[in-house]
Design an enzyme around this catalytic site. Sequence first.
Site, PDB file in Angstrom:
ATOM      1  N   ASP A  24      -9.539   7.750   6.030  1.00  0.00           N
ATOM      2  CA  ASP A  24      -8.145   7.312   5.939  1.00  0.00           C
ATOM      3  C   ASP A  24      -7.249   8.506   6.234  1.00  0.00           C
ATOM      4  O   ASP A  24      -7.234   9.491   5.495  1.00  0.00           O
ATOM      5  CB  ASP A  24      -7.848   6.758   4.542  1.00  0.00           C
ATOM      6  N   ASP A  38       0.876  -1.169   0.000  1.00  0.00           N
ATOM      7  CA  ASP A  38       0.000   0.000   0.000  1.00  0.00           C
ATOM      8  C   ASP A  38       0.911   1.217   0.000  1.00  0.00           C
ATOM      9  O   ASP A  38       1.467   1.592   1.036  1.00  0.00           O
ATOM     10  CB  ASP A  38      -0.911  -0.024   1.227  1.00  0.00           C
ATOM     11  N   VAL A  39       1.080   1.836  -1.174  1.00  0.00           N
ATOM     12  CA  VAL A  39       2.054   2.914  -1.333  1.00  0.00           C
ATOM     13  C   VAL A  39       1.350   4.258  -1.217  1.00  0.00           C
ATOM     14  O   VAL A  39       0.548   4.634  -2.080  1.00  0.00           O
ATOM     15  CB  VAL A  39       2.775   2.818  -2.692  1.00  0.00           C
ATOM     16  N   ASN A  79       1.827   8.624  -0.213  1.00  0.00           N
ATOM     17  CA  ASN A  79       2.775   9.685  -0.527  1.00  0.00           C
ATOM     18  C   ASN A  79       3.916   9.756   0.485  1.00  0.00           C
ATOM     19  O   ASN A  79       5.020  10.181   0.142  1.00  0.00           O
ATOM     20  CB  ASN A  79       2.050  11.034  -0.567  1.00  0.00           C
ATOM     21  N   THR A  80       3.657   9.344   1.707  1.00  0.00           N
ATOM     22  CA  THR A  80       4.667   9.434   2.762  1.00  0.00           C
ATOM     23  C   THR A  80       5.250   8.075   3.128  1.00  0.00           C
ATOM     24  O   THR A  80       6.464   7.928   3.269  1.00  0.00           O
ATOM     25  CB  THR A  80       4.060  10.074   4.026  1.00  0.00           C
ATOM     26  N   ASP A 105      -6.304   3.856  -3.363  1.00  0.00           N
ATOM     27  CA  ASP A 105      -6.388   3.552  -1.936  1.00  0.00           C
ATOM     28  C   ASP A 105      -7.815   3.658  -1.425  1.00  0.00           C
ATOM     29  O   ASP A 105      -8.246   2.872  -0.569  1.00  0.00           O
ATOM     30  CB  ASP A 105      -5.466   4.472  -1.136  1.00  0.00           C
ATOM     31  N   ILE A 154       5.044   3.541   2.799  1.00  0.00           N
ATOM     32  CA  ILE A 154       4.591   2.299   2.168  1.00  0.00           C
ATOM     33  C   ILE A 154       4.300   1.307   3.290  1.00  0.00           C
ATOM     34  O   ILE A 154       5.169   1.036   4.130  1.00  0.00           O
ATOM     35  CB  ILE A 154       5.654   1.700   1.239  1.00  0.00           C
ATOM     36  N   TYR A 204     -19.064   7.821  -8.861  1.00  0.00           N
ATOM     37  CA  TYR A 204     -18.251   9.026  -9.036  1.00  0.00           C
ATOM     38  C   TYR A 204     -18.505   9.566 -10.440  1.00  0.00           C
ATOM     39  O   TYR A 204     -18.768   8.806 -11.372  1.00  0.00           O
ATOM     40  CB  TYR A 204     -16.777   8.640  -8.895  1.00  0.00           C
TER      41      TYR A 204
END
Length: 261
Positions: free
Chosen positions: A129, A6-7, A9-10, A109, A12, A100
């Site tokens: 989240d 689960d990658v 921005n800050t 995510d 993993i 959407y």
Amino acid sequence: MLLAFDVGNTNIVCGVYKDRKLIKNWRIATDTLQTADGYAALLGTLFHLNQLEFDDVEDIIITTVVPPIIPILETMSHRYFHVKPVLVGPGIKTGLNILYDNPKELGADRIVNAVAAIAEYDCPLIIIDMGTATTFCVVDTKENYLGGAVAPGIGISMEALFQRASKLPRIELVKTPNIICRNTVSAMQAGIYYGFVGQIDEIVKRIKEELNEQNVKVIATGGLATLIAKSSSTIDIVDPMLTLKGLLILYEKNKNEGGRK
């Protein structure tokens, strides 16, 4: 075994599943300048410390909001695990009815979290989240993904305060016992902590009013969810492994897309 990434921005978050059971998980820094060999070396150390072997990994699944890291992790998967990874993105089977305007805009995510929450908990749901951004996702009684809201994350706000206000220091986020503080560090901690608690509770309140459904369950995940939930009046459940659970579900729906070469 299945290796899930689960990658964010800050960070993993890596998880290892064996027979559908999460046996190990780690949190490492996201670095788009890191090489495939560098990530393999880091994982090799973590595997060795936990008596695991690369050869035992049969499949890999990756979700990311950082596109530049995809080729890096793909190369690592091929070179060191001899596996074609399953990528969460356009074309993957989710079983999720996304309402959407443009489903392609929806972060991977958020999709993974919704899939996991629907499987784990009764709908309707609000999924929060708390990562680099704080995301709010809404699923109705019929398990439709309706949309949600996105706000700056706690880490971004803390860093912006440090960078833009020359006399304010970089701080660690903690829950202060008081809101009236008598030193700068505590005052910053109180303002950020209780400010975000208020943000969470107000947005959830407004979502519930707009959703207009009964028994809405609020699920929180992400690195700071446990800390914020201590003072939140709206969070019902903290599930730190929600995204990894969703990755297992999506892998099982799409496992024919990956595997050993």
